[in-house]
Design an enzyme around this catalytic site. Sequence first.
Site, PDB file in Angstrom:
ATOM      1  N   GLY A  25       0.840  -1.186   0.000  1.00 14.30           N
ATOM      2  CA  GLY A  25       0.000   0.000   0.000  1.00 14.30           C
ATOM      3  C   GLY A  25       0.873   1.232   0.000  1.00 14.30           C
ATOM      4  NE  ARG A  47      -3.232 -13.253   1.407  1.00 15.69           N
ATOM      5  CZ  ARG A  47      -4.061 -13.268   2.430  1.00 15.69           C
ATOM      6  NH1 ARG A  47      -5.195 -12.583   2.371  1.00 15.69           N
ATOM      7  NH2 ARG A  47      -3.763 -13.951   3.524  1.00 15.69           N
ATOM      8  CB  SER A  51      -0.825  -4.603  -3.766  1.00 12.28           C
ATOM      9  OG  SER A  51      -1.739  -3.714  -3.159  1.00 12.28           O
ATOM     10  CG  HIS A 106       0.483   0.885  14.598  1.00 16.40           C
ATOM     11  ND1 HIS A 106       0.699   1.664  15.709  1.00 16.40           N
ATOM     12  CD2 HIS A 106      -0.821   0.504  14.657  1.00 16.40           C
ATOM     13  CE1 HIS A 106      -0.425   1.764  16.407  1.00 16.40           C
ATOM     14  NE2 HIS A 106      -1.355   1.065  15.791  1.00 16.40           N
ATOM     15  N   GLY A 132       2.571   7.626   3.475  1.00 16.95           N
ATOM     16  CA  GLY A 132       3.538   7.086   2.534  1.00 16.95           C
ATOM     17  C   GLY A 132       3.942   8.051   1.437  1.00 16.95           C
TER      18      GLY A 132
END
EC number: 1.1.1.86
Length: 326
Positions: A25, A47, A51, A106, A132
């Site tokens: 992401g 997967r 992405s 995180h 990002g």
Amino acid sequence: MDIIHDNAADLSALNGKTVAVIGYGAQGRAQALCMRDSGVNVIIGVRPGKSFDAAAQDGFQVMSVAEAAEKADIIHILLPDESHGAVYEAEIKPHLKAGKTLCCSHGFAYVFNTIVPPADVDVIMVAPKGPGTEVRRVFEEGFGCPGLIAVHQNPSGKARDVALAMAKAEGLTRGGVLECTMAQETYEDLFGEQNVLCGGLVDLMKYGFETLTEAGYPPEMAYFECVHEAKLIVDLIYNGGIQKMNSVISNTAEFGEYYNGPQILPAEVKERMKESLKRIESGKFAKDWLEEAAKGAPNLKAKREALGQHPVEIVGAKIRSLFERN
């Protein structure tokens, strides 16, 4: 807290190591690109889907999460909090062995035990304090986004060196890095989101908008005053602090801040915030959220749908269109 810069971090801690970024992401892409530009060997575990295709288009070696976890020395999990546990158990845990490193941005999964790593694996956190897109933008400009590092497990004795090296590779030590614990980062992050940045600010905006429109004021003007102009104030605080912001706004506005602010947000609000912090520290919030996510997040989806129908969003779309360039 001391601020750590480039001279305290050594990229050689990553020599000969492969970093698997799990997830692609906004954060996954930014951190992976920055590390690669710094000479780190980065692979992507994700997967099949958008992405996967995006990572391949960016020139990365892309593979399944399990394959990436098997090949990597450092496994940097950048997935939604609620999915960490299941992905870890099914695709990462079987490929862990002594000497490997688990990393995150995180600490939710480790603090609330959706991931319980083996004792012979290093566990670290490297957390940019920005989205990002911002991490990547400032890196490309030759600077860096500030960030946090934490060492959660250190059987190798080298975990801190690796965390600092990753932070340097992402440009974070250019901006400045603070060292904390995963618990500190997790509790403070959740508290800020729920009480100030998201929960507090959004509800304050909605109540202000509703108060003006219910009193008969034009909704477009209410949106300007209670939502749109928040960015102007936040930018002033971001760049110079609260006192600097007060020196820029009018005397009338500053007097009104002191005159009415405590009436709207009295000391009782702080007591409610303390209760919120207790719910976070005790794990109650995490338990409630993970249970909600396990059911498919029906309440979250209902709240999203309701917000989309709220007049503040409908009017907001109209106002935002005024600022679009044709």
